[in-house]
Design an enzyme around this catalytic site. Structure first.
Site, PDB file in Angstrom:
ATOM      1  N   SER A 105      -0.416 -50.895 -74.953  1.00 19.68           N
ATOM      2  CA  SER A 105       0.479 -49.815 -75.342  1.00 19.68           C
ATOM      3  C   SER A 105       0.824 -48.861 -74.211  1.00 19.68           C
ATOM      4  O   SER A 105      -0.042 -48.433 -73.457  1.00 19.68           O
ATOM      5  CB  SER A 105      -0.153 -49.014 -76.482  1.00 19.68           C
ATOM      6  OG  SER A 105       0.587 -47.840 -76.726  1.00 19.68           O
ATOM      7  N   GLU A 140      16.029 -45.945 -71.604  1.00 15.47           N
ATOM      8  CA  GLU A 140      15.032 -46.960 -71.960  1.00 15.47           C
ATOM      9  C   GLU A 140      15.641 -48.087 -72.792  1.00 15.47           C
ATOM     10  O   GLU A 140      15.351 -49.265 -72.584  1.00 15.47           O
ATOM     11  CB  GLU A 140      13.884 -46.305 -72.744  1.00 15.47           C
ATOM     12  CG  GLU A 140      12.805 -47.293 -73.148  1.00 15.47           C
ATOM     13  CD  GLU A 140      11.776 -46.696 -74.105  1.00 15.47           C
ATOM     14  OE1 GLU A 140      11.072 -47.475 -74.756  1.00 15.47           O
ATOM     15  OE2 GLU A 140      11.680 -45.459 -74.204  1.00 15.47           O
ATOM     16  N   LYS A 154       4.363 -53.767 -68.654  1.00 13.92           N
ATOM     17  CA  LYS A 154       3.260 -54.318 -69.449  1.00 13.92           C
ATOM     18  C   LYS A 154       2.984 -55.742 -68.998  1.00 13.92           C
ATOM     19  O   LYS A 154       3.348 -56.713 -69.662  1.00 13.92           O
ATOM     20  CB  LYS A 154       3.626 -54.317 -70.925  1.00 13.92           C
ATOM     21  CG  LYS A 154       3.669 -52.939 -71.538  1.00 13.92           C
ATOM     22  CD  LYS A 154       3.923 -53.121 -73.009  1.00 13.92           C
ATOM     23  CE  LYS A 154       3.794 -51.843 -73.782  1.00 13.92           C
ATOM     24  NZ  LYS A 154       3.941 -52.102 -75.207  1.00 13.92           N
ATOM     25  N   ASP A 197       2.050 -54.904 -79.128  1.00 11.08           N
ATOM     26  CA  ASP A 197       2.428 -53.541 -78.803  1.00 11.08           C
ATOM     27  C   ASP A 197       1.922 -52.671 -79.966  1.00 11.08           C
ATOM     28  O   ASP A 197       1.548 -53.196 -81.011  1.00 11.08           O
ATOM     29  CB  ASP A 197       3.963 -53.510 -78.702  1.00 11.08           C
ATOM     30  CG  ASP A 197       4.518 -52.108 -78.668  1.00 11.08           C
ATOM     31  OD1 ASP A 197       4.084 -51.325 -77.814  1.00 11.08           O
ATOM     32  OD2 ASP A 197       5.395 -51.799 -79.495  1.00 11.08           O
ATOM     33  N   ASP A 234       3.227 -48.787 -80.797  1.00 13.08           N
ATOM     34  CA  ASP A 234       4.241 -47.909 -81.373  1.00 13.08           C
ATOM     35  C   ASP A 234       5.473 -48.677 -81.824  1.00 13.08           C
ATOM     36  O   ASP A 234       6.078 -49.402 -81.043  1.00 13.08           O
ATOM     37  CB  ASP A 234       4.651 -46.840 -80.350  1.00 13.08           C
ATOM     38  CG  ASP A 234       3.551 -45.813 -80.131  1.00 13.08           C
ATOM     39  OD1 ASP A 234       3.071 -45.249 -81.142  1.00 13.08           O
ATOM     40  OD2 ASP A 234       3.166 -45.568 -78.975  1.00 13.08           O
ATOM     41  N   ASP A 266       8.391 -54.767 -79.813  1.00 16.24           N
ATOM     42  CA  ASP A 266       9.663 -54.237 -80.313  1.00 16.24           C
ATOM     43  C   ASP A 266      10.622 -53.900 -79.178  1.00 16.24           C
ATOM     44  O   ASP A 266      11.649 -53.291 -79.406  1.00 16.24           O
ATOM     45  CB  ASP A 266       9.433 -52.997 -81.185  1.00 16.24           C
ATOM     46  CG  ASP A 266       9.113 -51.762 -80.368  1.00 16.24           C
ATOM     47  OD1 ASP A 266       9.672 -50.692 -80.644  1.00 16.24           O
ATOM     48  OD2 ASP A 266       8.309 -51.875 -79.424  1.00 16.24           O
TER      49      ASP A 266
END
Length: 297
Positions: free
Chosen positions: A162, A88, A211, A41, A43, A236
């Site tokens: 991402s 989220e 993803k 990932d 960010d 993360d």
């Protein structure tokens, strides 16, 4: 093994099954460099979560808060964040519940950005003026540098998957002088018209919870790397766990999770899902230590 990878002794490291992790790392080393690939990932995984006591910007927020966005646009984007971000990261909602809401968030945000008539020529300056920081090492600057350098020198493919803005994150890596030929990015990219003005975002839309293969169709990236059956996955969020779904045959996979936010309430979920959990750790020390061990002849 802990002797060979002393970074695993750091106070930020949590591992539910040490013996299992030891076995995976040994296998990754035995399989050799030619079989390894890294899927990450961007960010808050390769980039830092905290900067001098406050939140570091993500590739989206770099754009959202930049001078090319009107005050009204900034306010609307912030309102979206305040509404959707708690959803989220809510541990009590299922992915099925979250997914359509994430599509809603990303779609609204992208529409707002398109209204701002952002210019392609402004991107480099926007990134230069931002507080974007890649994760560091024990000597402050060297974490991301060593990470990208090690992979490049050993011809290990790095796949960055991402839900952020591809144009921004590529520029961050470029300005850090680590955008090497082994780096491949799949993200949300902007499309500009002949005058260099943003007209739309190219599909398919990538958000936190899709993803996986659904957005990889047609890229064929993992097919070309079918011999790369050893994987180190860095993420993360819970959505990052599916990033390796496109790999045709996985022999060994080591999942390393950065637990940046709401550590206490999310610890259990992360320990159940990731092999190694790094709590409030702004460095790439552990990842680099493991890579050093695997890549050293």
């Amino acid at each position: 093994l802990w002797l060979q990878v002393p970074e695993l002794e750091k106070a930020t490291v949590r591992i539910r099954q040490p013996e299992r992790v030891r076995g995976i790392i040994q296998s990754l080393r035995q399989q050799g460099v030619a079989k390894l690939q890294v899927i990450s990932d961007f960010d808050m995984t390769l980039s830092r979560f905290g900067c001098n006591g406050r939140r570091c910007p993500t590739s989206h927020s770099i754009l959202d808060t930049s001078r090319v966005i009107s005050e009204d646009g900034k306010k609307k984007l912030k309102d979206l964040l305040h509404y959707y971000y708690p959803i989220e990261i809510d541990p009590n909602r299922t992915l099925e519940e979250k997914s359509p809401l994430m599509v809603e968030w990303w779609t609204k945000a992208h529409e707002l950005l398109v209204q701002q008539k952002i210019r392609k020529g402004d991107i480099a300056q926007i990134v230069r003026e931002s507080e974007a920081l890649l994760r560091y090492g024990h000597r402050m600057w060297d974490g991301f540098q060593e990470f990208f350098d090690q992979l490049h020198k050993n011809n290990v493919p790095l796949f960055i998957f991402s839900a952020g803005v591809g144009d921004i994150l590529e520029e961050i890596i470029r300005q850090a002088n680590v955008f090497y030929s082994n780096v491949n990015v799949v993200s949300n990219y902007m499309d500009f018209n002949d005058d260099g003005v943003l007209t739309h975002f190219r599909g398919p839309l990538i958000h936190t919870y899709n993803k996986n293969n659904t957005v990889l169709q047609g890229t064929g990236y993992f097919q070309q790397l079918s011999t790369r059956t050893s994987i180190i996955l860095l993420g993360d969020s819970m959505g990052d766990l599916t990033m390796a779904d496109g790999v045709p045959s996985v022999e060994n996979i080591l999942k390393i999770g950065f637990l940046n936010d709401k550590v206490e309430e999310r610890r259990r979920t992360y320990l159940d899902s990731y092999d190694i959990v790094l709590e409030s750790d702004e460095t790439l020390d552990v990842v680099n230590g493991i890579l050093r061990y695997i890549l050293t002849e």
